[in-house]
Motif scaffolding. Structure first.
Motif, PDB file in Angstrom:
ATOM      1  N   PHE A 107       0.807  -1.203   0.050  1.00 29.53           N
ATOM      2  CA  PHE A 107      -0.104  -0.057  -0.053  1.00 29.53           C
ATOM      3  C   PHE A 107       0.769   1.173   0.113  1.00 29.53           C
ATOM      4  O   PHE A 107       0.406   2.358  -0.462  1.00 29.53           O
ATOM      5  N   LYS A 108       1.995   1.154   0.316  1.00 34.22           N
ATOM      6  CA  LYS A 108       3.123   2.341   0.430  1.00 34.22           C
ATOM      7  C   LYS A 108       4.097   2.206  -0.651  1.00 34.22           C
ATOM      8  O   LYS A 108       4.858   2.678  -0.521  1.00 34.22           O
ATOM      9  N   ARG A 109       3.723   1.520  -1.465  1.00 37.94           N
ATOM     10  CA  ARG A 109       4.507   1.343  -2.685  1.00 37.94           C
ATOM     11  C   ARG A 109       5.197   2.776  -3.219  1.00 37.94           C
ATOM     12  O   ARG A 109       4.251   3.627  -3.407  1.00 37.94           O
ATOM     13  N   GLY A 110       6.198   3.048  -3.481  1.00 40.81           N
ATOM     14  CA  GLY A 110       6.757   4.139  -3.921  1.00 40.81           C
ATOM     15  C   GLY A 110       6.940   5.318  -3.022  1.00 40.81           C
ATOM     16  O   GLY A 110       7.360   6.432  -3.045  1.00 40.81           O
ATOM     17  N   PHE A 128      -8.118  -4.452   3.252  1.00 41.30           N
ATOM     18  CA  PHE A 128      -7.383  -5.660   2.826  1.00 41.30           C
ATOM     19  C   PHE A 128      -8.024  -6.878   2.589  1.00 41.30           C
ATOM     20  O   PHE A 128      -7.926  -7.575   1.788  1.00 41.30           O
ATOM     21  N   LYS A 129      -8.980  -7.155   3.769  1.00 39.44           N
ATOM     22  CA  LYS A 129      -9.707  -8.463   3.681  1.00 39.44           C
ATOM     23  C   LYS A 129     -10.621  -8.374   2.487  1.00 39.44           C
ATOM     24  O   LYS A 129     -10.826  -9.635   1.816  1.00 39.44           O
ATOM     25  N   GLY A 153       0.969 -20.987  -5.406  1.00 38.97           N
ATOM     26  CA  GLY A 153      -0.009 -20.485  -6.076  1.00 38.97           C
ATOM     27  C   GLY A 153      -0.694 -19.206  -5.307  1.00 38.97           C
ATOM     28  O   GLY A 153      -0.922 -18.316  -5.839  1.00 38.97           O
ATOM     29  N   GLN A 154      -0.737 -19.530  -3.951  1.00 34.73           N
ATOM     30  CA  GLN A 154      -1.321 -18.487  -3.142  1.00 34.73           C
ATOM     31  C   GLN A 154      -0.309 -17.326  -3.030  1.00 34.73           C
ATOM     32  O   GLN A 154      -0.853 -15.954  -3.073  1.00 34.73           O
ATOM     33  N   ARG A 155       0.840 -17.525  -3.221  1.00 32.05           N
ATOM     34  CA  ARG A 155       1.883 -16.432  -3.062  1.00 32.05           C
ATOM     35  C   ARG A 155       1.873 -15.856  -4.170  1.00 32.05           C
ATOM     36  O   ARG A 155       1.917 -14.327  -4.046  1.00 32.05           O
ATOM     37  N   GLN A 156       1.673 -16.368  -5.512  1.00 38.19           N
ATOM     38  CA  GLN A 156       1.600 -15.443  -6.666  1.00 38.19           C
ATOM     39  C   GLN A 156       0.347 -14.664  -6.894  1.00 38.19           C
ATOM     40  O   GLN A 156       0.419 -13.600  -7.036  1.00 38.19           O
ATOM     41  N   ALA A 157      -0.809 -15.273  -6.144  1.00 37.97           N
ATOM     42  CA  ALA A 157      -2.021 -14.557  -6.242  1.00 37.97           C
ATOM     43  C   ALA A 157      -1.922 -13.181  -5.475  1.00 37.97           C
ATOM     44  O   ALA A 157      -2.360 -12.034  -5.562  1.00 37.97           O
ATOM     45  N   LEU A 158      -1.439 -13.500  -4.071  1.00 43.44           N
ATOM     46  CA  LEU A 158      -1.109 -12.350  -3.276  1.00 43.44           C
ATOM     47  C   LEU A 158      -0.077 -11.164  -3.972  1.00 43.44           C
ATOM     48  O   LEU A 158      -0.574  -9.976  -3.752  1.00 43.44           O
ATOM     49  N   SER A 163       0.870  -6.059  -6.224  1.00 45.27           N
ATOM     50  CA  SER A 163       1.413  -5.242  -6.979  1.00 45.27           C
ATOM     51  C   SER A 163       0.259  -4.275  -7.860  1.00 45.27           C
ATOM     52  O   SER A 163       0.379  -3.511  -8.644  1.00 45.27           O
ATOM     53  N   THR A 164      -1.167  -4.475  -7.401  1.00 45.10           N
ATOM     54  CA  THR A 164      -2.187  -3.651  -8.193  1.00 45.10           C
ATOM     55  C   THR A 164      -3.034  -3.260  -7.007  1.00 45.10           C
ATOM     56  O   THR A 164      -4.031  -2.564  -7.430  1.00 45.10           O
ATOM     57  N   LEU A 165      -2.578  -3.313  -5.769  1.00 42.37           N
ATOM     58  CA  LEU A 165      -3.441  -2.748  -4.760  1.00 42.37           C
ATOM     59  C   LEU A 165      -3.681  -1.126  -4.864  1.00 42.37           C
ATOM     60  O   LEU A 165      -4.790  -0.777  -4.769  1.00 42.37           O
TER      61      LEU A 165
END
Ligand SMILES: Nc1ncnc2c1ncn2[C@@H]1O[C@H](COP(=O)(O)OP(=O)(O)O)[C@@H](O)[C@H]1O
Ligand SMILES: [Mg+2]
Length: 263
Positions: A107-110, A128-129, A153-158, A163-165
């Motif tokens: 959420f604090k990206r950048g 987040f939920k 798979g769960q990690r890739q989904a996360l 990366s799009t949050l």
């Protein structure tokens, strides 16, 4: 909008290993373009993304995002524009942190990340939920689970969610489902499509699977020896078949085996 102008990159200049990885790349992505990228091993696909993200500096040429020349901007300063997911599920997340902490970081990206723990408050937790629930993997009930306990798979989904949050100007995926079993890969691809299309995110998705390259996105580019040798969009892309792509591939010097390309 992403604009690449006359991008060149050669590795190991002046040695017997000299290799031109990018050879005069010119590419304009329009807002909302969902582009699949195919090409044999060593065609320059990952290098292209590395130049866009600032992981690698081009020898020549410019990278623009939304009209701003970012060619000289260091990688960490581009992070606010760009989301990335790699093939390795271990790369995109912090193993020893909770799911919720990872989301707070994302959420604090950048921005300065030092105070990310302050992002964990009841309002954000709710947000987040709700975002996790959309993945349909039950992760919304596991906010305080350490990421290292999740499956690939769960990690890739996360990672995809992280990366799009905050909507990036550009999302880059580099064979992000190639390390997953077929069922999980198609689940993560489905999530990708949903997220990209719902938020209308400009996306550059490298895949080695031609069926996926045809099934996803509105535009397809094929690379060979550092060049874009085919760029097709809209209806013309919809009409393409695996056979058409194989024919194109067979005209290239690096023609890879059919088995690899069909995944
Ligand atoms: N960091 C690097 N250092 C040296 N050579 C590299 C580096 N990255 C890529 N290359 C070389 O550049 C070419 C393109 O690689 P890459 O972009 O990874 O291809 P692709 O992703 O299409 O398989 C290859 O010949 C590869 O060996
Ligand atoms: Mg690659």
């Amino acid at each position: 909008m992403l604009k690449l102008k006359n991008i060149y990159k050669t590795f190991h200049v002046g040695t017997i290993n000299e290799r031109r990885a990018l050879d005069d790349i010119n590419l304009v992505l329009n807002d909302g373009d969902f582009v699949t990228v195919i090409g044999g091993n060593g065609a320059g696909k990952s290098t292209l993304q590395n130049v866009i993200s600032g992981t690698i500096n081009p020898d020549f040429g410019t990278v623009e995002i939304n009209g701003v020349d970012i060619t000289k901007l260091p990688e960490h300063k581009r992070a606010k524009y760009i989301g990335r997911v790699f093939q390795d599920p271990m790369l995109g997340t912090a193993s020893d942190m909770w799911i919720e902490e990872n989301l707070a970081l994302a959420f604090k990206r950048g921005e300065k990340r030092s105070a990310f723990k302050w992002m964990i408050n009841s309002d954000n937790t709710k947000f987040f939920k709700s975002q996790l629930a959309k993945l349909g993997l039950g992760l919304d009930e596991r906010l305080k689970t350490k990421v290292k306990l999740l499956s690939g798979g769960q990690r890739q989904a996360l990672t995809l969610l992280m990366s799009t949050l905050k909507k990036p100007d550009l999302l880059m995926l580099d064979e992000h489902t190639a390390a997953l079993d077929p069922k999980t890969a198609s689940l993560v691809l489905g999530l990708t499509k949903e997220i990209v299309e719902n938020s209308n995110i400009t996306t550059l998705m490298i895949t080695h699977n031609m069926r996926d390259a045809l099934a996803y996105g509105n535009r397809l580019i094929m690379m060979d020896q550092g060049r874009i040798i085919f760029d097709v969009a809209g209806e013309e892309k919809q009409k393409l078949t695996v056979d058409d792509l194989l024919k194109k591939f067979n005209q290239t010097k690096d023609a890879p085996s059919d088995a690899m390309l069909l995944g």
